[in-house]
Design a protein around this motif. Structure first.
Motif, mmCIF file in Angstrom:
data_model
loop_
_atom_site.group_PDB
_atom_site.id
_atom_site.type_symbol
_atom_site.label_atom_id
_atom_site.label_comp_id
_atom_site.label_asym_id
_atom_site.label_seq_id
_atom_site.Cartn_x
_atom_site.Cartn_y
_atom_site.Cartn_z
ATOM 1 N N ARG A 11 0.842 -1.193 0.000
ATOM 2 C CA ARG A 11 0.000 0.000 0.000
ATOM 3 C C ARG A 11 0.879 1.246 0.000
ATOM 4 N NH1 ARG A 11 -5.244 0.153 1.182
ATOM 5 N NH2 ARG A 11 -6.330 -1.753 1.695
ATOM 6 N N SER A 12 0.586 2.158 -0.910
ATOM 7 C CA SER A 12 1.338 3.411 -0.947
ATOM 8 C C SER A 12 0.522 4.419 -1.729
ATOM 9 C CB SER A 12 2.696 3.212 -1.629
ATOM 10 O OG SER A 12 2.528 2.763 -2.960
ATOM 11 N N GLY A 13 0.948 5.675 -1.694
ATOM 12 C CA GLY A 13 0.281 6.713 -2.461
ATOM 13 C C GLY A 13 -1.080 7.047 -1.909
ATOM 14 N N HIS A 14 -1.977 7.416 -2.793
ATOM 15 C CA HIS A 14 -3.303 7.876 -2.411
ATOM 16 C C HIS A 14 -4.214 6.710 -2.039
ATOM 17 C CE1 HIS A 14 -2.251 11.892 -3.675
ATOM 18 N NE2 HIS A 14 -1.891 11.440 -4.855
ATOM 19 N N SER A 15 -5.260 7.034 -1.287
ATOM 20 C CA SER A 15 -6.186 6.006 -0.809
ATOM 21 C C SER A 15 -7.619 6.416 -1.095
ATOM 22 C CB SER A 15 -5.999 5.776 0.691
ATOM 23 O OG SER A 15 -6.930 4.849 1.173
ATOM 24 N N ILE A 16 -8.361 5.502 -1.725
ATOM 25 C CA ILE A 16 -9.761 5.732 -2.082
ATOM 26 C C ILE A 16 -10.590 4.536 -1.622
ATOM 27 C CG2 ILE A 16 -11.398 5.959 -4.005
ATOM 28 C CD1 ILE A 16 -9.279 7.331 -5.595
ATOM 29 N N VAL A 17 -11.817 4.803 -1.197
ATOM 30 C CA VAL A 17 -12.790 3.746 -0.936
ATOM 31 C C VAL A 17 -13.926 3.910 -1.932
ATOM 32 C CG1 VAL A 17 -14.553 2.891 0.653
ATOM 33 C CG2 VAL A 17 -12.250 3.384 1.489
ATOM 34 N N VAL A 18 -14.243 2.848 -2.647
ATOM 35 C CA VAL A 18 -15.372 2.825 -3.579
ATOM 36 C C VAL A 18 -16.442 1.917 -2.986
ATOM 37 C CG1 VAL A 18 -16.184 2.186 -5.880
ATOM 38 C CG2 VAL A 18 -13.918 3.242 -5.591
ATOM 39 N N VAL A 19 -17.633 2.439 -2.804
ATOM 40 C CA VAL A 19 -18.736 1.678 -2.227
ATOM 41 C C VAL A 19 -19.676 1.257 -3.344
ATOM 42 C CG1 VAL A 19 -20.647 1.695 -0.590
ATOM 43 C CG2 VAL A 19 -18.534 2.939 -0.062
ATOM 44 N N GLY A 20 -19.819 -0.065 -3.526
ATOM 45 C CA GLY A 20 -20.677 -0.600 -4.561
ATOM 46 C C GLY A 20 -19.928 -1.586 -5.434
ATOM 47 N N SER A 21 -20.682 -2.435 -6.118
ATOM 48 C CA SER A 21 -20.068 -3.408 -7.032
ATOM 49 C C SER A 21 -20.850 -3.506 -8.338
ATOM 50 C CB SER A 21 -19.989 -4.789 -6.373
ATOM 51 O OG SER A 21 -21.294 -5.252 -6.022
ATOM 52 N N GLY A 22 -21.728 -2.548 -8.593
ATOM 53 C CA GLY A 22 -22.515 -2.540 -9.817
ATOM 54 C C GLY A 22 -21.756 -1.942 -10.980
ATOM 55 N N VAL A 86 -8.155 2.553 7.101
ATOM 56 C CA VAL A 86 -7.609 3.061 5.845
ATOM 57 C C VAL A 86 -7.469 4.580 5.851
ATOM 58 C CG1 VAL A 86 -8.082 3.268 3.369
ATOM 59 C CG2 VAL A 86 -8.475 1.098 4.537
ATOM 60 N N ARG A 87 -8.380 5.277 6.485
ATOM 61 C CA ARG A 87 -8.391 6.745 6.491
ATOM 62 C C ARG A 87 -8.282 7.277 5.067
ATOM 63 N NH1 ARG A 87 -9.993 9.513 11.057
ATOM 64 N NH2 ARG A 87 -8.868 8.874 12.895
ATOM 65 N N PRO A 88 -9.224 6.955 4.205
ATOM 66 C CA PRO A 88 -9.095 7.333 2.792
ATOM 67 C C PRO A 88 -9.193 8.835 2.588
ATOM 68 C CG PRO A 88 -11.303 6.538 3.242
ATOM 69 C CD PRO A 88 -10.499 6.292 4.497
ATOM 70 N N GLU A 89 -8.603 9.291 1.526
ATOM 71 C CA GLU A 89 -8.753 10.694 1.161
ATOM 72 C C GLU A 89 -10.144 10.954 0.584
ATOM 73 O OE1 GLU A 89 -4.773 12.030 -0.840
ATOM 74 O OE2 GLU A 89 -4.846 9.834 -0.687
ATOM 75 N N VAL A 90 -10.676 9.968 -0.145
ATOM 76 C CA VAL A 90 -11.982 10.116 -0.787
ATOM 77 C C VAL A 90 -12.767 8.825 -0.644
ATOM 78 C CG1 VAL A 90 -13.226 10.659 -2.920
ATOM 79 C CG2 VAL A 90 -10.979 11.676 -2.506
ATOM 80 N N VAL A 91 -14.057 8.946 -0.369
ATOM 81 C CA VAL A 91 -15.002 7.830 -0.456
ATOM 82 C C VAL A 91 -15.979 8.154 -1.574
ATOM 83 C CG1 VAL A 91 -16.922 6.635 0.668
ATOM 84 C CG2 VAL A 91 -14.837 7.118 1.948
ATOM 85 N N VAL A 92 -16.168 7.203 -2.479
ATOM 86 C CA VAL A 92 -17.102 7.382 -3.581
ATOM 87 C C VAL A 92 -18.257 6.403 -3.397
ATOM 88 C CG1 VAL A 92 -17.395 7.521 -6.070
ATOM 89 C CG2 VAL A 92 -15.139 7.923 -5.072
ATOM 90 N N CYS A 93 -19.456 6.926 -3.237
ATOM 91 C CA CYS A 93 -20.635 6.072 -3.057
ATOM 92 C C CYS A 93 -21.263 5.768 -4.409
ATOM 93 C CB CYS A 93 -21.656 6.751 -2.148
ATOM 94 S SG CYS A 93 -23.142 5.735 -1.893
ATOM 95 N N CYS A 94 -21.239 4.491 -4.793
ATOM 96 C CA CYS A 94 -21.882 4.027 -6.024
ATOM 97 C C CYS A 94 -22.951 2.987 -5.715
ATOM 98 C CB CYS A 94 -20.845 3.424 -6.973
ATOM 99 S SG CYS A 94 -19.547 4.545 -7.502
ATOM 100 N N ALA A 95 -23.431 2.966 -4.484
ATOM 101 C CA ALA A 95 -24.402 1.952 -4.061
ATOM 102 C C ALA A 95 -25.671 2.619 -3.563
ATOM 103 C CB ALA A 95 -23.817 1.081 -2.950
ATOM 104 N N SER A 96 -26.796 2.055 -3.966
ATOM 105 C CA SER A 96 -28.084 2.551 -3.499
ATOM 106 C C SER A 96 -29.005 1.357 -3.257
ATOM 107 C CB SER A 96 -28.709 3.503 -4.524
ATOM 108 O OG SER A 96 -29.203 2.776 -5.637
ATOM 109 N N GLU A 97 -30.213 1.653 -2.816
ATOM 110 C CA GLU A 97 -31.200 0.604 -2.566
ATOM 111 C C GLU A 97 -32.148 0.404 -3.754
ATOM 112 O OE1 GLU A 97 -32.200 0.585 2.068
ATOM 113 O OE2 GLU A 97 -32.384 2.600 1.205
ATOM 114 N N GLN A 98 -31.880 1.073 -4.866
ATOM 115 C CA GLN A 98 -32.745 0.942 -6.032
ATOM 116 C C GLN A 98 -31.912 1.003 -7.299
ATOM 117 O OE1 GLN A 98 -36.152 0.359 -6.519
ATOM 118 N NE2 GLN A 98 -35.509 0.211 -8.671
#
Length: 363
Positions: A11-22, A86-98
């Motif tokens: 692990r190195s550099g920037h850190s991102i969390v992506v939420v979703g698998s669609g 992780v303490r990410p710099e950015v979290v991207v939400c790509c998950a919903s209930e519909q």
């Protein structure tokens, strides 16, 4: 917990969390794999196995692209633990209930109701996961930026009304701006400004309902013609384009580079606007002669094509949408305050369950 990490890369550099698998999350991760260089991306999904699969596939793209981006995957139930670690710099939400694809893949009386009311009917179901993430971030990682990919034109104003921080959205106006950039063969979007709402992914019913665009400060009169071929693409293809454009935005954001682009829901505003993103901050970059108040009002009215509006912390429906919804949930049809998000979401889930069991009306 499901996890996949290529151990030969640390692990190195920037850190991102992506939420979703669609579809949007998959497109975003694979584009990040080729654009970030040295970074780590954690994928969170309700199905931990799906998150691990997406991480594994994205890691292959990273290796083939010659980057050292590392991917791993976890169940969404482990979100707080992952965010603390992780303490990410950015979290991207790509998950919903519909899912936006349900009307094509599994049409029911529920999807028919969405068709009659407008996509805005699903606002609470698009917003609740993003709201939960925002609340967790405020508690365990307040320095992390939240970017929302789920109906941000209306969800972001709702989050803002709840006092929850969200930087901006992805997709929608950003996708249209990318398509215009390609149609005009522009090297970037420094000279391009686009004002558009989620509703503009489809062509307008009337010419005066079209998205607005400026090139080098001058209004563009040919937006409909330029976008026609791109709007004809399957919606899944547009989602792929949205993911790629979002990856470019995130790469610029993390590197601190100035990014001239157009994004939905910046600063919790309704609809999409031209912006300048730099050093983790965002500001509107409207053409001369267009005030913020004018742009917000224009986007709010444009959003009525989705059957909904978010004004001053209150969600309201257009008359046609309210009439349709009143047959099932009259209290909701009258409108509701932002604070009722979870309660309204529960009522819509219950209604969806009932209507999914009913056969769709004959064509």
């Amino acid at each position: 917990m499901w996890s996949i990490v290529l151990s030969t890369f640390q692990r190195s550099g920037h850190s991102i969390v992506v939420v979703g698998s669609g579809r949007l999350a998959r497109s975003l991760c694979r584009s990040l794999a080729s654009q970030l260089g040295s970074a780590s991306v954690s994928v969170l999904a309700r199905d931990g196995a799906a998150a691990a699969q997406l991480a594994r596939a994205s890691a292959v793209v990273a290796r083939v692209s010659g980057t050292s981006t590392v991917f791993d995957g976890f169940a969404l139930d482990d979100a707080e633990e992952v965010l603390v670690r992780v303490r990410p710099e950015v979290v991207v939400c790509c998950a919903s209930e519909q899912s936006p694809y349900e009307k094509r893949t599994q049409p029911t009386r529920w999807t028919e109701l969405i068709g009659r009311c407008g996509f805005g009917l699903t606002l609470p179901l698009q917003a609740r996961i993003a709201a939960r993430l925002a609340r967790v971030l405020s508690r365990v990682s307040p320095e992390t930026l939240l970017v929302n990919g789920c109906f941000p034109d209306a969800v972001n104003p709702l989050l803002h009304a709840l006092g929850l921080r969200v930087l901006c959205g992805i997709g929608n106006v950003a996708t249209l701006a990318a398509c215009l950039q390609a149609a005009l063969n522009l090297p970037g979007q420094r000279e391009l400004a686009v004002l558009a709402h989620h509703a503009h992914l489809d062509g307008p019913r009337e010419p005066d309902q079209e998205a607005r665009a400026w090139l080098a400060g001058s209004p563009m009169p040919t937006v409909t013609g330029l976008l026609a071929g791109y709007r004809a693409l399957p919606r899944q293809e547009l989602n792929d384009l949205a993911g790629h454009a979002a990856a470019r935005l995130l790469a610029d954001l993390l590197r601190g580079e100035a990014a001239h682009t157009s994004v939905p829901g910046p600063l919790g505003l309704p609809g999409g606007y031209p912006v300048l993103v730099q050093d983790g901050q965002i500001r509107l970059n409207l053409p001369a002669g267009v005030s913020q108040a004018q742009a917000v009002e224009w986007n709010t009215r444009a959003g009525e094509r989705d059957g909904i509006s978010v004004r001053d912390g209150h969600v309201g429906y257009t008359p046609g949408a309210a009439e349709e919804l009143a047959r099932y949930l009259p209290d909701i049809a009258a409108g509701w305050p932002a604070e009722a998000l979870d309660e309204v979401g529960d009522q819509l889930l219950s209604l969806r369950h009932q209507l999914r069991l009913a056969q769709p009306a004959a064509a």
